[in-house]
Design a protein around this motif. Structure first.
Motif, short mmCIF file in Angstrom:
data_model
loop_
_atom_site.label_atom_id
_atom_site.label_comp_id
_atom_site.label_asym_id
_atom_site.label_seq_id
_atom_site.Cartn_x
_atom_site.Cartn_y
_atom_site.Cartn_z
N PRO A 22 -75.78 -55.55 -20.67
CA PRO A 22 -74.96 -56.24 -19.67
C PRO A 22 -73.51 -55.76 -19.57
N LEU A 23 -72.98 -55.13 -20.60
CA LEU A 23 -71.59 -54.70 -20.56
C LEU A 23 -71.38 -53.59 -19.54
N ARG A 24 -70.35 -53.72 -18.73
CA ARG A 24 -69.90 -52.66 -17.84
C ARG A 24 -68.40 -52.49 -18.07
N ALA A 25 -67.99 -51.27 -18.29
CA ALA A 25 -66.57 -50.96 -18.49
C ALA A 25 -66.21 -49.78 -17.60
N GLU A 26 -65.37 -50.02 -16.62
CA GLU A 26 -64.91 -48.96 -15.74
C GLU A 26 -63.59 -48.43 -16.30
N VAL A 27 -63.56 -47.14 -16.57
CA VAL A 27 -62.36 -46.50 -17.13
C VAL A 27 -61.79 -45.57 -16.07
N ARG A 28 -60.53 -45.81 -15.73
CA ARG A 28 -59.82 -44.95 -14.78
C ARG A 28 -58.80 -44.15 -15.57
N ILE A 29 -58.80 -42.83 -15.37
CA ILE A 29 -58.03 -41.93 -16.22
C ILE A 29 -57.11 -41.05 -15.40
N SER A 30 -55.87 -40.95 -15.87
CA SER A 30 -54.92 -40.00 -15.30
C SER A 30 -54.08 -39.43 -16.44
N THR A 31 -53.90 -38.13 -16.45
CA THR A 31 -52.99 -37.52 -17.42
C THR A 31 -51.62 -37.29 -16.82
N ASP A 32 -51.50 -37.60 -15.52
CA ASP A 32 -50.22 -37.46 -14.82
C ASP A 32 -50.22 -38.45 -13.66
N VAL A 33 -49.49 -39.57 -13.81
CA VAL A 33 -49.56 -40.62 -12.80
C VAL A 33 -49.10 -40.15 -11.43
N SER A 34 -48.29 -39.11 -11.37
CA SER A 34 -47.86 -38.62 -10.06
C SER A 34 -49.02 -38.01 -9.27
N ALA A 35 -50.12 -37.67 -9.96
CA ALA A 35 -51.30 -37.09 -9.30
C ALA A 35 -52.37 -38.13 -9.00
N GLY A 36 -52.19 -39.36 -9.44
CA GLY A 36 -53.20 -40.40 -9.25
C GLY A 36 -54.30 -40.30 -10.30
N PHE A 37 -55.31 -41.15 -10.15
CA PHE A 37 -56.43 -41.12 -11.09
C PHE A 37 -57.26 -39.86 -10.88
N GLU A 38 -57.58 -39.19 -12.00
CA GLU A 38 -58.35 -37.96 -11.96
C GLU A 38 -59.84 -38.21 -12.13
N ARG A 39 -60.16 -39.26 -12.89
CA ARG A 39 -61.57 -39.58 -13.17
C ARG A 39 -61.75 -41.08 -13.18
N ILE A 40 -62.90 -41.52 -12.71
CA ILE A 40 -63.30 -42.92 -12.82
C ILE A 40 -64.74 -42.90 -13.33
N VAL A 41 -64.95 -43.51 -14.50
CA VAL A 41 -66.29 -43.52 -15.11
C VAL A 41 -66.63 -44.95 -15.51
N THR A 42 -67.93 -45.25 -15.51
CA THR A 42 -68.40 -46.58 -15.92
C THR A 42 -69.36 -46.41 -17.09
N PHE A 43 -69.16 -47.24 -18.11
CA PHE A 43 -69.98 -47.18 -19.32
C PHE A 43 -70.68 -48.51 -19.57
N THR A 44 -71.72 -48.46 -20.41
CA THR A 44 -72.45 -49.67 -20.78
C THR A 44 -72.38 -49.95 -22.28
N ARG A 45 -71.75 -49.05 -23.02
CA ARG A 45 -71.66 -49.23 -24.48
C ARG A 45 -70.21 -49.10 -24.95
N PRO A 46 -69.78 -49.98 -25.85
CA PRO A 46 -68.40 -49.95 -26.34
C PRO A 46 -68.01 -48.61 -26.96
N GLU A 47 -68.94 -47.95 -27.67
CA GLU A 47 -68.59 -46.68 -28.33
C GLU A 47 -68.26 -45.59 -27.31
N GLN A 48 -68.87 -45.67 -26.12
CA GLN A 48 -68.54 -44.70 -25.06
C GLN A 48 -67.10 -44.89 -24.59
N VAL A 49 -66.71 -46.15 -24.45
CA VAL A 49 -65.34 -46.46 -24.03
C VAL A 49 -64.35 -45.98 -25.09
#
Length: 70
Positions: A22-49
């Motif tokens: 049942p867990l869903r975790a959406e992770v939005r990632i940016s290494t440079d905020v001036s460029a916006g989010f570079e990746r958006i991924v969704t996981f179902t397991r805490p270890e993936q997050v």
């Protein structure tokens, strides 16, 4: 402050009722905020997050290090 960079990582979590995982975790990632989010991924397991957060932090740290001089 030239060369300074700011990253951003957000985690949004919710539960999918009736799912075997049942867990869903959406992770939005940016290494440079001036460029916006570079990746958006969704996981179902805490270890993936956790692995994604650790990898992002390591990448931010290595990018902040000056290049090695041989």
């Amino acid at each position: 402050m030239s060369g300074e960079r700011t990253g951003l990582l957000t985690i949004r979590v919710w539960m999918e009722e009736g799912s075997t995982e049942p867990l869903r975790a959406e992770v939005r990632i940016s290494t440079d905020v001036s460029a916006g989010f570079e990746r958006i991924v969704t996981f179902t397991r805490p270890e993936q997050v956790c692995a994604t957060v650790a990898a992002w932090l390591a990448g931010m740290l290595s990018a902040a290090q000056p290049p090695a001089i041989d």
